[in-house]
Design an enzyme around this catalytic site. Sequence first.
Site, PDB file in Angstrom:
ATOM      1  CB  THR A   1      -1.026  -0.072   1.346  1.00  0.00           C
ATOM      2  OG1 THR A   1      -1.949  -1.139   1.153  1.00  0.00           O
ATOM      3  CG2 THR A   1      -1.856   1.176   1.167  1.00  0.00           C
ATOM      4  CD  GLU A   2      -1.261   5.245  -1.194  1.00  0.00           C
ATOM      5  OE1 GLU A   2      -0.428   6.158  -1.907  1.00  0.00           O
ATOM      6  OE2 GLU A   2      -2.425   5.000  -1.395  1.00  0.00           O
ATOM      7  CG  LEU A   3       5.091   2.881  -4.292  1.00  0.00           C
ATOM      8  CD1 LEU A   3       6.078   3.748  -4.966  1.00  0.00           C
ATOM      9  CD2 LEU A   3       4.909   1.460  -4.686  1.00  0.00           C
TER      10      LEU A   3
ATOM     11  CD1 TRP B   1       2.746   6.728  -2.678  1.00  0.00           C
ATOM     12  CD2 TRP B   1       3.208   6.376  -4.810  1.00  0.00           C
ATOM     13  NE1 TRP B   1       1.770   6.431  -3.144  1.00  0.00           N
ATOM     14  CE2 TRP B   1       2.069   6.045  -4.539  1.00  0.00           C
ATOM     15  CE3 TRP B   1       3.879   6.032  -5.970  1.00  0.00           C
ATOM     16  CZ2 TRP B   1       1.223   5.567  -5.537  1.00  0.00           C
ATOM     17  CZ3 TRP B   1       3.047   5.603  -7.065  1.00  0.00           C
ATOM     18  CH2 TRP B   1       1.723   5.437  -6.907  1.00  0.00           C
TER      19      TRP B   1
END
Length: 445
Positions: A145-147, A299
């Site tokens: 999730t979300e890098l 990120w």
Amino acid sequence: MKTICFYFQVHQPFRFRRYRFFDIGNDHYYYDDYTNESVMTKVAAKCYLPANELLLKMLRKHKGKFKVSFSISGLAIEQFKLYAPEVLDSFKALADTGMVEFLAETYSHSLVSLKNKEAFFSQAEAHAHLIESLFGKRPTVFRNTELIYSDLLGELVAEMGYQAMLTEGAKHVLGWKSPNFLYCNSINPRLKVLLKNFKLSDDIAFRFGNKGWNEWPLTTEKFVKWILKLDKREEVINLFMDYETFGEHQDKNTGIFDFLENLPVEVLKHKGLSFSTPSEVVADLQPIAPVSVPHPISWADEERDLTAWLGNEMQQEAFDKLYTLLPKIQLCKDAKLLKDWDFLQCSDHFYYMCTKFFSDGDVHAYFNPYETPYEAFINYMNVLSDFTIRLNAAVPKSDLDQELSNLTDLLAAKEEKIRKMEDEIKNLRKRRTSVKKPVSTKKKV
């Protein structure tokens, strides 16, 4: 020789309706169906459908030389099935080309990897199974999730059997190093790590339509020149971004679709440039070094850390309160409760509680259904309170909980019996009043 790795994130949360304090214990439906359908319909029309149609055209035109990759959250897929099945069909058409790779992630687009290993594995497996059932191939590359990534998280992903993982090429992690190489996990070198080139990615995702940007307008010729000017020894340019970049974040009028369509044409003019999927990058390149990430990165925002979701006390309280329920969830067999649990874990709910301002404030306001972070917190906690009551009734913790659960069931049964009796009384009264008195036939003298 350099290869370009395109990766797009596709995700939409199930947004909650305004759930008041007095709804707790009385109303167990939490979702704003109108907003969820409206947002999905809008984004499908502006981004998913036209972008998928364009990509399909490009993939067929370039005959194996152009490739892309996606991760699609389980919640997004559920919304496609509910509100836009044609979008799911268009992704299947992309998969049929053989030039698109679909990655694994957490089913609920959650932050569970930060909390519990077994629950993390379970969500990753549920998502991988879903992707394989839809697109015919089990993912071999993971995108959290979300890098979100750290050395320890990478070790867990390697333990699940994935060969590679995507994350941010954060400055404070790389220092003088370049993101334009393949790296490996510092604990388990078998896991390869692809790092986002945030400068080139954000030129497309955030700056493309900004007329105040000193590089505006961004043309494919200019963009490819920037790639060609990079150090000749660098091997991979990872362009990672939200898929909504195309048509939603960057409106069609900015020329973003034309840019996307012309980019492979310009890239493939040069013999030293190509396109690859993440698994192809891993197969073709050797990692040059381990990348050390002792603390989780993502990120999001300028800090590239977890503060977008866990940066204030409200977020931390909601997050901790949610996962105190995990032991009971693991014993729960109620399908409705488990589905609500999936939706409650979505990271967007914590993102809405963020109190950041300045440059990141606009990003946090995007598709945010709440006027303030405090309102988002109160609404979430009200929903969580009702969910907790239901979970305690379904999975009693102690003899007292069991007794309360039994009493609740007894009261519910009695209320249902009373309701039926009241309905029967009403029907009897209606029948009685419907019986007409006999009309007298005696004539007046």
